[in-house]
Design an enzyme around this catalytic site. Structure first.
Site, PDB file in Angstrom:
ATOM      1  N   ARG A 175      -1.838  19.545  43.654  1.00  0.00           N
ATOM      2  CA  ARG A 175      -1.141  18.300  43.302  1.00  0.00           C
ATOM      3  C   ARG A 175      -2.106  17.128  43.235  1.00  0.00           C
ATOM      4  NH1 ARG A 175       2.805  20.481  46.641  1.00  0.00           N
ATOM      5  NH2 ARG A 175       2.216  19.156  48.382  1.00  0.00           N
ATOM      6  N   GLU A 194       6.147  15.895  52.948  1.00  0.00           N
ATOM      7  CA  GLU A 194       6.220  17.191  53.628  1.00  0.00           C
ATOM      8  C   GLU A 194       7.441  17.126  54.541  1.00  0.00           C
ATOM      9  OE1 GLU A 194       3.994  19.597  52.993  1.00  0.00           O
ATOM     10  OE2 GLU A 194       2.505  18.416  51.906  1.00  0.00           O
ATOM     11  N   GLY A 219      13.128  31.775  39.809  1.00  0.00           N
ATOM     12  CA  GLY A 219      12.308  32.837  39.226  1.00  0.00           C
ATOM     13  C   GLY A 219      11.658  33.617  40.341  1.00  0.00           C
ATOM     14  N   GLY A 220      11.065  34.714  39.979  1.00  0.00           N
ATOM     15  CA  GLY A 220      10.387  35.550  40.959  1.00  0.00           C
ATOM     16  C   GLY A 220       9.066  34.943  41.404  1.00  0.00           C
ATOM     17  N   ARG A 231       5.363  34.099  41.568  1.00  0.00           N
ATOM     18  CA  ARG A 231       4.326  33.910  40.548  1.00  0.00           C
ATOM     19  C   ARG A 231       4.887  33.958  39.129  1.00  0.00           C
ATOM     20  NH1 ARG A 231       0.873  31.238  42.206  1.00  0.00           N
ATOM     21  NH2 ARG A 231      -0.528  31.853  40.584  1.00  0.00           N
ATOM     22  N   SER A 232       6.120  33.543  38.964  1.00  0.00           N
ATOM     23  CA  SER A 232       6.765  33.565  37.640  1.00  0.00           C
ATOM     24  C   SER A 232       6.407  32.355  36.792  1.00  0.00           C
ATOM     25  CB  SER A 232       8.280  33.637  37.800  1.00  0.00           C
ATOM     26  OG  SER A 232       8.764  32.462  38.421  1.00  0.00           O
ATOM     27  N   HIS A 256      -1.525  24.157  47.622  1.00  0.00           N
ATOM     28  CA  HIS A 256      -0.546  23.366  46.868  1.00  0.00           C
ATOM     29  C   HIS A 256      -0.882  21.879  46.918  1.00  0.00           C
ATOM     30  CE1 HIS A 256       2.679  26.144  45.572  1.00  0.00           C
ATOM     31  NE2 HIS A 256       2.187  26.914  46.518  1.00  0.00           N
TER      32      HIS A 256
END
Length: 185
Positions: free
Chosen positions: A55, A66, A6-7, A9-10, A51
């Protein structure tokens, strides 16, 4: 394997997290988050921290890894009951392409392409479900910059191959997941 794109911020990452958590609950396995971002500048460092914070506050119990490159090195950390969410393929491709500061000759691009597919294949073979998140960046005009064109073609080919291998594929638009491949939603 489930492929989600998706784009910007979709809502694709939120959807992927929910799907991965649901699958882990169904399978009785652990839930892993394989983050491919590398702190290349201050903006990226802040994004990674956001992020990580998100989480840690999540209702889901993530084990976060990571790993900006060589994702196959983590394969032995997973069991056949575990669900692994890799976020994101686009960043992983960037990391592999730019790490060595090498000319983007055909042989190098082919090696990177195969290394990514092999790494994803090894992960998939070592867990119950692999959820891949990627960015849909090919809907905009590409321009004429040779580097941008090579990157775009490589990403497009990578997406095609991953969707071919996936059991399900989704395109997320404005927070709405659209099933584009697979039988169940």
């Amino acid at each position: 394997m489930i492929f989600i794109t998706g784009g910007v911020r979709s809502g694709k990452s939120t959807f992927a997290e929910q799907m991965a958590a649901q699958r882990a609950k169904e399978l009785g396995g652990r839930l892993h988050y394989l983050a491919t971002g590398a702190p290349s500048d201050e903006e990226m460092s802040k994004r990674i921290m956001r992020h990580q914070q998100k989480r840690s506050e999540s209702e889901f119990m993530w084990r976060t890894w990571e790993q900006p490159r060589h994702i196959e090195r983590l394969a032995s950390s997973f069991s056949k009951k575990d669900v692994v969410l890799l976020d994101c393929v686009t960043t992983l491709l960037n990391n592999e392409l730019f790490f060595l500061n090498q000319e983007w000759e055909e042989e190098f691009l082919r090696e990177v392409f195969e290394r990514l597919l092999d790494g994803i294949g090894v992960l998939q073979a070592n867990c119950a479900e692999l959820v891949l998140v990627s960015n849909e960046v090919l809907n905009e005009p590409l321009g004429t910059n040779e580097l941008v064109l090579k990157y775009s073609f490589m990403l497009g080919n990578l997406h095609q191959e991953l969707v071919k291998r996936a059991d399900r594929a989704y395109l997320v638009e404005s927070g709405i997941p659209i099933l584009v491949k697979g039988g169940r939603g």
